[in-house]
Design a protein around this motif. Structure first.
Motif, PDB file in Angstrom:
ATOM      1  N   ILE A 143      37.988  46.564 -17.170  1.00 32.09           N
ATOM      2  CA  ILE A 143      38.649  47.422 -16.188  1.00 32.09           C
ATOM      3  C   ILE A 143      39.380  46.483 -15.249  1.00 32.09           C
ATOM      4  O   ILE A 143      38.785  45.913 -14.331  1.00 32.09           O
ATOM      5  CB  ILE A 143      37.614  48.277 -15.420  1.00 32.09           C
ATOM      6  CG1 ILE A 143      36.911  49.234 -16.386  1.00 32.09           C
ATOM      7  CG2 ILE A 143      38.290  49.037 -14.278  1.00 32.09           C
ATOM      8  CD1 ILE A 143      35.811  50.059 -15.765  1.00 32.09           C
ATOM      9  N   ARG A 144      40.653  46.241 -15.527  1.00 34.76           N
ATOM     10  CA  ARG A 144      41.367  45.220 -14.763  1.00 34.76           C
ATOM     11  C   ARG A 144      42.167  45.842 -13.627  1.00 34.76           C
ATOM     12  O   ARG A 144      42.991  46.732 -13.858  1.00 34.76           O
ATOM     13  CB  ARG A 144      42.265  44.410 -15.706  1.00 34.76           C
ATOM     14  CG  ARG A 144      41.416  43.631 -16.743  1.00 34.76           C
ATOM     15  CD  ARG A 144      42.085  42.368 -17.208  1.00 34.76           C
ATOM     16  NE  ARG A 144      43.415  42.617 -17.721  1.00 34.76           N
ATOM     17  CZ  ARG A 144      43.663  43.021 -18.969  1.00 34.76           C
ATOM     18  NH1 ARG A 144      42.671  43.214 -19.813  1.00 34.76           N
ATOM     19  NH2 ARG A 144      44.888  43.223 -19.351  1.00 34.76           N
ATOM     20  N   VAL A 145      41.886  45.389 -12.426  1.00 32.96           N
ATOM     21  CA  VAL A 145      42.594  45.870 -11.244  1.00 32.96           C
ATOM     22  C   VAL A 145      43.415  44.717 -10.687  1.00 32.96           C
ATOM     23  O   VAL A 145      42.884  43.627 -10.471  1.00 32.96           O
ATOM     24  CB  VAL A 145      41.604  46.386 -10.172  1.00 32.96           C
ATOM     25  CG1 VAL A 145      42.360  46.840  -8.921  1.00 32.96           C
ATOM     26  CG2 VAL A 145      40.753  47.519 -10.721  1.00 32.96           C
ATOM     27  N   ARG A 146      44.694  44.973 -10.464  1.00 32.26           N
ATOM     28  CA  ARG A 146      45.562  43.925  -9.941  1.00 32.26           C
ATOM     29  C   ARG A 146      45.506  43.950  -8.421  1.00 32.26           C
ATOM     30  O   ARG A 146      45.723  44.997  -7.809  1.00 32.26           O
ATOM     31  CB  ARG A 146      47.000  44.175 -10.430  1.00 32.26           C
ATOM     32  CG  ARG A 146      47.939  43.027 -10.176  1.00 32.26           C
ATOM     33  CD  ARG A 146      49.038  42.995 -11.224  1.00 32.26           C
ATOM     34  NE  ARG A 146      49.788  44.251 -11.272  1.00 32.26           N
ATOM     35  CZ  ARG A 146      50.822  44.508 -10.488  1.00 32.26           C
ATOM     36  NH1 ARG A 146      51.223  43.642  -9.595  1.00 32.26           N
ATOM     37  NH2 ARG A 146      51.468  45.660 -10.597  1.00 32.26           N
ATOM     38  N   ASP A 147      45.166  42.830  -7.811  1.00 33.16           N
ATOM     39  CA  ASP A 147      45.213  42.757  -6.356  1.00 33.16           C
ATOM     40  C   ASP A 147      46.156  41.640  -5.948  1.00 33.16           C
ATOM     41  O   ASP A 147      46.856  41.077  -6.789  1.00 33.16           O
ATOM     42  CB  ASP A 147      43.815  42.590  -5.752  1.00 33.16           C
ATOM     43  CG  ASP A 147      43.235  41.205  -5.952  1.00 33.16           C
ATOM     44  OD1 ASP A 147      43.877  40.391  -6.639  1.00 33.16           O
ATOM     45  OD2 ASP A 147      42.149  40.953  -5.436  1.00 33.16           O
ATOM     46  N   CYS A 148      46.186  41.353  -4.637  1.00 36.14           N
ATOM     47  CA  CYS A 148      47.211  40.419  -4.161  1.00 36.14           C
ATOM     48  C   CYS A 148      47.111  39.039  -4.799  1.00 36.14           C
ATOM     49  O   CYS A 148      48.108  38.376  -5.012  1.00 36.14           O
ATOM     50  CB  CYS A 148      47.170  40.329  -2.645  1.00 36.14           C
ATOM     51  SG  CYS A 148      45.506  40.265  -1.986  1.00 36.14           S
ATOM     52  N   ASP A 149      45.886  38.578  -5.114  1.00 36.27           N
ATOM     53  CA  ASP A 149      45.858  37.242  -5.704  1.00 36.27           C
ATOM     54  C   ASP A 149      45.537  37.204  -7.189  1.00 36.27           C
ATOM     55  O   ASP A 149      45.081  36.200  -7.691  1.00 36.27           O
ATOM     56  CB  ASP A 149      44.911  36.255  -4.995  1.00 36.27           C
ATOM     57  CG  ASP A 149      44.178  36.808  -3.828  1.00 36.27           C
ATOM     58  OD1 ASP A 149      44.721  36.668  -2.741  1.00 36.27           O
ATOM     59  OD2 ASP A 149      43.081  37.373  -3.999  1.00 36.27           O
ATOM     60  N   VAL A 207      44.064  39.291 -10.871  1.00 44.43           N
ATOM     61  CA  VAL A 207      43.473  40.445 -11.526  1.00 44.43           C
ATOM     62  C   VAL A 207      41.951  40.298 -11.486  1.00 44.43           C
ATOM     63  O   VAL A 207      41.420  39.217 -11.741  1.00 44.43           O
ATOM     64  CB  VAL A 207      43.958  40.536 -12.989  1.00 44.43           C
ATOM     65  CG1 VAL A 207      43.190  41.597 -13.754  1.00 44.43           C
ATOM     66  CG2 VAL A 207      45.453  40.824 -13.035  1.00 44.43           C
ATOM     67  N   VAL A 208      41.261  41.376 -11.123  1.00 46.15           N
ATOM     68  CA  VAL A 208      39.799  41.374 -11.127  1.00 46.15           C
ATOM     69  C   VAL A 208      39.331  42.336 -12.215  1.00 46.15           C
ATOM     70  O   VAL A 208      39.797  43.471 -12.273  1.00 46.15           O
ATOM     71  CB  VAL A 208      39.234  41.822  -9.759  1.00 46.15           C
ATOM     72  CG1 VAL A 208      37.707  41.886  -9.797  1.00 46.15           C
ATOM     73  CG2 VAL A 208      39.706  40.892  -8.648  1.00 46.15           C
TER      74      VAL A 208
END
Lengths: 238, 257
Positions: A71-77, A79-80
């Motif tokens: 479940i990849r979430v893109r954030d400012c720095d 992908v988590v």
């Protein structure tokens, strides 16, 4: 944002519950879940109750574990991957990138409505005056009477609590919003307000993943509907 | 990501041939609240005593980052250094307030004593700070000269919290902080602790058997059983989707009002 990469990418996700108190009975929930949500899109999970819509939302939020997949979430720095992230990474993601509007408010005793709503904005580093003003604006917009703002929401009606919860869920600036039946116990007037608020978030480029039982609301906010029954692991188990 | 404030590595304690806890490892950073849950006898309190250096471990180590940035292993500290940490950097909130307070000394004295231990000498300032802290924990400052024996259970517990936090510690240990209090008093205490923790950016290790307390206060949970950590993770993940049989039993045993 320069890319068209999705904010949320779910791939090969599987979930089952093992009930140790029922002799280790395994309840399969979903399997091979795969979809993406891009900025400015509201993707609605469709399917009958029990199909696993809520479980998918909770896996993305991180309060349900994930058996397989990513479940990849893109954030400012970067992908988590929530499926494998450490608790601290998930907490950081919830502060900076991800918001959740649930059906039910888990009220902290004695905390005033205004403080409940402001909290996520303060956690994002907003100053108190701005956060308070934004909370007041949202509560007013959602028709929560001003005389209630200084009271803890624990004694409010179901609809009022839900509107407090929606205000809390929408106050922070996040890239990904998870909506778990935000309009479930609202009257038509307030449903319309919530639909407008969702449309505004969409226009602001927020990616949203939601569950809406109300067909009318669903049709108005959905960019796409993902049919959860296609991820069902019930047939495989039968 | 910030560095750990306290870290346990393979902590094990045997009392003769009886196990206290075994192979416990974790770390806590500033601003984080870790809840240790489990039934009585599961090793929670043993662990708290090991972490705060009140009991020597059979094996394993506890690393603590001091204010000057040095990482020290607790067992290498001298008794004087350990006492200094307890006075300055650490707080310890006991379940029984009588254990954490001096019952024969006034409320103001209880708070002021900790300040004097870190070098405060001006009586007027000490009293003003004590009054301020009584207010922060919602005790009427006009009752500053009364002894804790005249206070209710909830007030004593709040006074204990004021006594612990007045010196701005970095790490606070809490052992069943709401145990033995009426439910209405519990909610008030929890809300207070929650706010103080967030405002002061404290690291907290709280031992509780009450999962509602853990949900309200903590970021992460460790579930202990028979001296071992059997499940650990994000608080809402452990409570909403418990994996282990024992955690499922704990969660399913909560009475819903």
């Amino acid at each position: 944002m320069t890319t068209n990469e999705p904010i949320l990418a779910v791939e090969g996700v599987a979930k089952s519950f093992v009930m140790h108190l029922r002799g280790g009975l395994t309840l399969p929930v979903v399997d091979h879940v795969a979809f993406t949500v891009s900025a400015g899109e509201c993707v609605v999970l469709g399917g009958p109750s029990g199909a696993g819509k809520s479980s998918i939302l909770k896996m993305v939020w991180g309060n349900y574990g994930v058996d397989a997949g990513s479940i990849r979430v893109r954030d400012c720095d970067g992908v988590v991957d929530v499926a494998t992230a450490a608790p601290r990474e998930i907490l950081a993601l919830r502060r900076s990138t991800m918001g959740y509007v649930s059906q039910f408010l888990r009220a902290v005793p004695r905390v005033s409505t205004l403080d409940v709503v402001m909290e996520p904005a303060l956690a994002q580093g907003l100053d108190e005056t701005t956060a308070r003003a934004r909370a007041a604006e949202l509560l007013a917009r959602l028709n929560v009477p001003e005389r209630l703002w200084s009271l803890p929401p624990a004694t409010f009606s179901g609809g009022e609590q839900q509107r407090v919860n929606i205000a809390r869920g929408l106050i922070s600036r996040v890239d990904l919003l998870l909506l778990d039946e935000p309009t479930a116990s609202l009257d038509a007037v307030n449903r319309a307000v919530v639909v407008d608020l969702i449309e505004a978030k969409k226009a602001a480029g927020v990616a949203m993943l939601g569950i809406f039982h109300d067909a009318d609301v669903r049709d108005r906010v959905a960019s796409r509907i993902v049919d959860v029954t296609s991820f069902s692991s019930h047939e495989a188990a039968a | 990501m910030s560095a750990s404030l306290i870290e346990a590595r393979g902590l094990t304690k045997w009392y003769g041939d009886r196990l206290g806890c075994r192979d416990v490892s974790f770390d806590v950073c500033e601003g984080e609240v870790l809840a240790i849950v489990g039934e009585s006898g599961s090793g929670k309190s043993t662990l708290l005593s090991l972490l705060s250096g009140q009991l020597p471990a059979t094996s394993g180590e506890v690393l603590y980052r001091t204010r000057d940035g040095e990482v020290r292993e607790l067992s290498t500290l001298s008794e004087a250094e350990r006492r200094f940490l307890f006075r300055t950097d650490w707080g310890f909130v006991h379940q029984d307030a009588a254990q954490g307070l001096r019952m024969g000394v006034s409320a103001g004295g209880n708070v002021g004593e900790r300040l004097m231990a870190v070098g405060a000498r001006n009586y007027g300032k000490i009293r003003a700070t004590a009054e301020d802290w009584l207010e922060r924990v919602e005790i009427d400052p006009t009752r500053i000269d009364e002894k804790p024996t005249a206070y209710s259970g909830g007030m004593r517990q709040r006074l204990q919290i004021a006594r612990n936090l007045v010196t701005a510690p970095r790490l606070v240990f809490m052992d069943e902080p709401t145990g033995g209090l009426d439910v209405s008093v519990q909610a008030r205490l929890l809300d207070l602790v929650r706010r103080l923790v967030a405002d002061m950016g404290l690291a907290v290790i709280v031992v509780t058997h009450d999962l509602a307390v853990a949900r309200l206060l903590s970021h992460r949970i460790m579930v202990m059983r028979r001296g071992r950590v059997i499940e650990a993770g994000l608080t809402d993940r452990v409570l909403d989707d418990p994996r282990e049989a024992y955690t499922q039993l704990l969660v399913s045993s909560i009475l819903q009002p």
